[in-house]
Write a protein that holds these residues in place. Structure first.
Motif, PDB file in Angstrom:
ATOM      1  N   ILE A   1      25.928 -21.762  15.608  1.00 51.16           N
ATOM      2  CA  ILE A   1      27.177 -21.049  16.160  1.00 51.16           C
ATOM      3  C   ILE A   1      28.343 -21.484  15.504  1.00 51.16           C
ATOM      4  O   ILE A   1      29.231 -20.680  15.215  1.00 51.16           O
ATOM      5  CB  ILE A   1      27.291 -21.450  17.920  1.00 51.16           C
ATOM      6  CG1 ILE A   1      26.196 -20.683  18.523  1.00 51.16           C
ATOM      7  CG2 ILE A   1      28.423 -21.140  18.405  1.00 51.16           C
ATOM      8  CD1 ILE A   1      25.921 -21.407  20.060  1.00 51.16           C
ATOM      9  N   GLY A   2      28.202 -22.922  15.313  1.00 53.55           N
ATOM     10  CA  GLY A   2      29.558 -23.449  14.568  1.00 53.55           C
ATOM     11  C   GLY A   2      29.842 -22.866  13.248  1.00 53.55           C
ATOM     12  O   GLY A   2      31.037 -22.489  12.906  1.00 53.55           O
ATOM     13  N   SER A   3      28.659 -22.697  12.549  1.00 50.36           N
ATOM     14  CA  SER A   3      28.645 -22.175  11.217  1.00 50.36           C
ATOM     15  C   SER A   3      29.014 -20.720  11.112  1.00 50.36           C
ATOM     16  O   SER A   3      29.693 -20.230  10.315  1.00 50.36           O
ATOM     17  CB  SER A   3      27.430 -22.458  10.593  1.00 50.36           C
ATOM     18  OG  SER A   3      26.974 -21.628   9.444  1.00 50.36           O
TER      19      SER A   3
ATOM     20  N   TRP B   1      30.862 -19.350  13.624  1.00 46.45           N
ATOM     21  CA  TRP B   1      32.191 -19.277  13.830  1.00 46.45           C
ATOM     22  C   TRP B   1      33.182 -19.311  12.910  1.00 46.45           C
ATOM     23  O   TRP B   1      34.153 -18.506  12.453  1.00 46.45           O
ATOM     24  CB  TRP B   1      32.530 -20.272  14.934  1.00 46.45           C
ATOM     25  CG  TRP B   1      33.239 -20.017  15.724  1.00 46.45           C
ATOM     26  CD1 TRP B   1      34.648 -19.557  15.973  1.00 46.45           C
ATOM     27  CD2 TRP B   1      33.177 -20.289  17.431  1.00 46.45           C
ATOM     28  NE1 TRP B   1      35.291 -19.245  17.016  1.00 46.45           N
ATOM     29  CE2 TRP B   1      34.265 -19.723  17.986  1.00 46.45           C
ATOM     30  CE3 TRP B   1      32.271 -20.896  17.962  1.00 46.45           C
ATOM     31  CZ2 TRP B   1      34.522 -20.114  19.284  1.00 46.45           C
ATOM     32  CZ3 TRP B   1      32.446 -21.230  19.548  1.00 46.45           C
ATOM     33  CH2 TRP B   1      33.439 -20.648  20.092  1.00 46.45           C
ATOM     34  N   LEU B   2      32.708 -20.358  11.820  1.00 50.67           N
ATOM     35  CA  LEU B   2      33.752 -20.492  10.620  1.00 50.67           C
ATOM     36  C   LEU B   2      33.447 -19.493   9.643  1.00 50.67           C
ATOM     37  O   LEU B   2      34.523 -19.112   8.951  1.00 50.67           O
ATOM     38  CB  LEU B   2      33.104 -21.762   9.834  1.00 50.67           C
ATOM     39  CG  LEU B   2      33.454 -23.202  10.644  1.00 50.67           C
ATOM     40  CD1 LEU B   2      32.644 -24.351   9.825  1.00 50.67           C
ATOM     41  CD2 LEU B   2      34.996 -23.351  10.497  1.00 50.67           C
TER      42      LEU B   2
ATOM     43  N   ASP C   1      35.624 -16.592  10.930  1.00 50.05           N
ATOM     44  CA  ASP C   1      36.933 -16.893  10.906  1.00 50.05           C
ATOM     45  C   ASP C   1      37.540 -16.927   9.349  1.00 50.05           C
ATOM     46  O   ASP C   1      38.684 -16.447   9.109  1.00 50.05           O
ATOM     47  CB  ASP C   1      37.393 -18.243  11.130  1.00 50.05           C
ATOM     48  CG  ASP C   1      37.466 -18.234  12.620  1.00 50.05           C
ATOM     49  OD1 ASP C   1      37.117 -17.418  13.357  1.00 50.05           O
ATOM     50  OD2 ASP C   1      37.562 -19.302  13.345  1.00 50.05           O
TER      51      ASP C   1
END
Lengths: 429, 171
Positions: free
Chosen positions: B119-121, B123-124, B127
């Protein structure tokens, strides 16, 4: 309070058998979510993930692992032991001394305590038992000697600490040279004393001729040169640790080919071993870094440092308390888990005491090693028992006891004389 | 992913085919190995070049990209080979039933962790997708690297979930 709960949750997950990296990372992610919210926590984890996995300095880890596997395929472990056995094997306890030298030598290419104990154990143990050595001395010397693999540079533990603590890996390698040498010397002293005290436990063997000794030494000259180039190159600044690791890996391939041991299956086996351990270590480091971000958000380390400051005990008393804590944790936690858990909490405290993080890194790993040779974890004891299943664990531990005494003496020396760690990097810089 | 092997191969099997029995394992082995050997070659050439005054421009950028590929491949590979480090002090002393249940819980937790990373990766990556991030000297685009990282976290999560289903089927 939040930080403390996080540490307790982590200990709970670790004892449940959750993979170390996963446990640390998950506690870090959940803790961050509670502190700063879901989106920032996930994004921070994503940032740490990308930064860690693309970090140039971390490339040193798979490269040294690959070098170790290739050296193993080239027969480095047997050659180190053979050379030492030919030189001192005829003396009382000579083969035990040779095992320590073999462990130190192979530790310099393997970088792992477990691999060193297992490899030298497979070679040295049958030889010592054949020559009538006591089981306790034979198994104890290899179990203890194996721990040299964690400290002798280029060591995996030093690399992991360097990444976690953001310290120069090259400096850590140079700083660990004197402690690793003094540790090996203390172990050898223990063997000499034990054999003087009870001469029957290690009968002398036939003396090798000078021609045999010369031939055995010639067989290790290439590996010794490889270790010398890698460590010497880092120490004098010829190359960075990552460059040294890649030069070492390339030279190990050449050495393996020159020894006519380079085959496709050997290369495949080395690559599989490297990839497996790399995947495991990257996950562990990633988890530890996310946990470390969380711990720094909670301010736990600062709170502990303030608490310690109230006691006005001074750096020495604080370090003795920290040492005892590390020894206790090391006896119930796996060495790697202990290092990853304690570094983010203890390092700021140690730095606030005015002590060097480089010294602490070497000291932490030295303390961690003790847990490898005593129950209930004592992973090296189990490795040795696996090689010699007829020797009970209690007998192996009996053999380790004199070495354990040397360990405590060595830890006290490192505590009392930090120059043992810091002098060499300072002198070379 | 039908024949994914979640357990350590036997020594004989490993001796016969160290790269693994199933296609995913073999693919990861070849990708990871190629990246690793390329890192060795590029870094060694860069050292050599520096000492003969022929520096290899952008070596660090190439190595960073290759290390990311090797690390991602090796993480999935280690998961397939069940090679993640665990503390077994307590679990080894438990009954097999408790051990089996704990291993299911642990796999769920591991899947959660890697889901978080994915999820974090992702998201980045989302963006920065239109920011056209690239390295300074060789202009290596970060887009595929971010995609590889997200894919590896996602694959690792799926392997853990698949393992849970496999063990449930075996019961």
């Amino acid at each position: 309070m939040n930080g403390l709960l996080g540490v307790l949750a982590l200990l709970g997950l670790l004892t449940m058998g959750v993979p170390i990296g996963v446990a640390m990372g998950l506690v870090g992610m959940i803790g961050l979510t509670l502190l700063v919210g879901f989106e920032p926590a996930m994004i921070k984890s994503g940032v740490v993930f990308m930064e860690t996995y693309s970090r140039h300095e971390l490339g040193v880890l798979p490269l040294f692992l690959f070098m170790a596997h290739i050296c193993f395929a080239a027969g480095a472990s047997r050659d180190f032991f053979d050379a030492a056995a030919k030189l001192v094997g005829h003396r009382r306890g000579g083969l035990a001394l040779a095992s320590i030298v073999g462990c130190a030598g192979f530790g310099a290419v393997s970088g792992s305590s477990l691999a060193t104990a297992a490899t030298i154990g497979l070679i040295g143990l049958p030889e010592m038992r054949k020559r009538g050595y006591s089981d306790a001395l034979a198994t104890g010397s290899i179990a203890a000697g194996g721990t040299l693999g964690s400290l002798t540079p280029p060591s995996g533990a030093l690399i992991v600490f360097g990444i976690l603590a953001e310290q120069s890996i090259g400096k850590l390698f140079t700083a660990a040279i004197v402690p690793a040498l003094t540790q090996a010397l203390l172990y050898m002293l223990v063997i000499v004393i034990v054999c003087r005290w009870r001469p029957t436990i290690a009968p002398p063997a036939a003396k090798a001729s000078w021609a045999e000794r010369g031939a055995a030494l010639l067989r290790v000259i290439d590996i010794a040169a490889l270790v010398g180039i890698v460590l010497g190159g880092i120490a004098v600044g010829w190359f960075t640790p990552t460059e040294a690791a890649s030069v070492g890996a390339s030279l190990s391939l050449v050495m393996c080919a020159l020894r006519r041991k380079f085959t496709l299956p050997a290369l495949k086996t080395a690559l599989v071993g490297t990839l497996k351990t790399t995947g495991m270590l990257y996950t562990v480091i990633l988890g530890a870094l996310i946990f470390s971000v969380y711990i720094s958000f909670t301010g736990l380390a600062e709170q502990i440092a303030t608490l310690i400051g109230h006691f006005h005990g001074g750096p020495m008393i604080t370090m003795i308390v920290i040492t005892l804590l590390l020894l206790v944790l090391g006896s119930v936690l796996d060495g790697l888990a202990m290092m990853l858990l304690t570094t983010p909490i203890l390092l700021p405290i140690v730095v606030s005491l005015g002590l060097s993080p480089i010294w602490f890194g070497v000291f932490l790993i030295r303390t961690m090693e003790v847990g490898f040779v005593h129950p209930p974890i004592g992973i090296n004891l189990y490795v040795i028992q696996n090689i010699a299943p007829d020797v009970p664990l209690s007998r192996i531990f009996k053999g380790v006891l004199p070495f354990l005494a040397a360990d405590f003496l060595h830890i006290a020396l490192l505590l009392a004389f930090p120059a043992m760690v810091l002098a060499l990097p300072h002198w070379l810089s | 992913m039908a024949d994914v092997n979640l357990h350590e191969q036997s020594d004989t099997q490993a001796m016969q085919n160290p790269a693994g029995q199933n296609p995913l394992e073999r693919l990861l082995f070849y990708v990871g190995s190629a990246a690793l050997l390329a890192v060795i070659a590029v870094e060694a050439l860069s050292v050599l070049g520096r000492h003969v005054s022929l520096p290899l421009i952008g070596a660090i950028e190439i190595i960073q990209a290759l290390i990311l590929i090797a690390a991602c491949a090796s993480t999935v590979f280690a998961t397939l080979r069940a090679a993640h480090a665990t503390v077994r002090l307590l679990t080894n002393r438990m009954s097999t039933t408790v051990q089996r249940r704990l291993s299911q819980v642990n796999a769920v937790l591991a899947a959660l962790f890697f889901a978080g990373l994915a999820i974090g990766s992702f998201w980045l990556a989302r963006d920065f997708w239109n920011a056209y991030e690239e390295s300074e000297l060789l202009h290596i685009s970060y887009r595929p690297l971010r995609a590889i990282a997200t894919l590896s976290a996602l694959s690792t999560m799926m392997i853990f979930l698949y393992g849970i289903l496999q063990r449930e089927k075996q019961r």
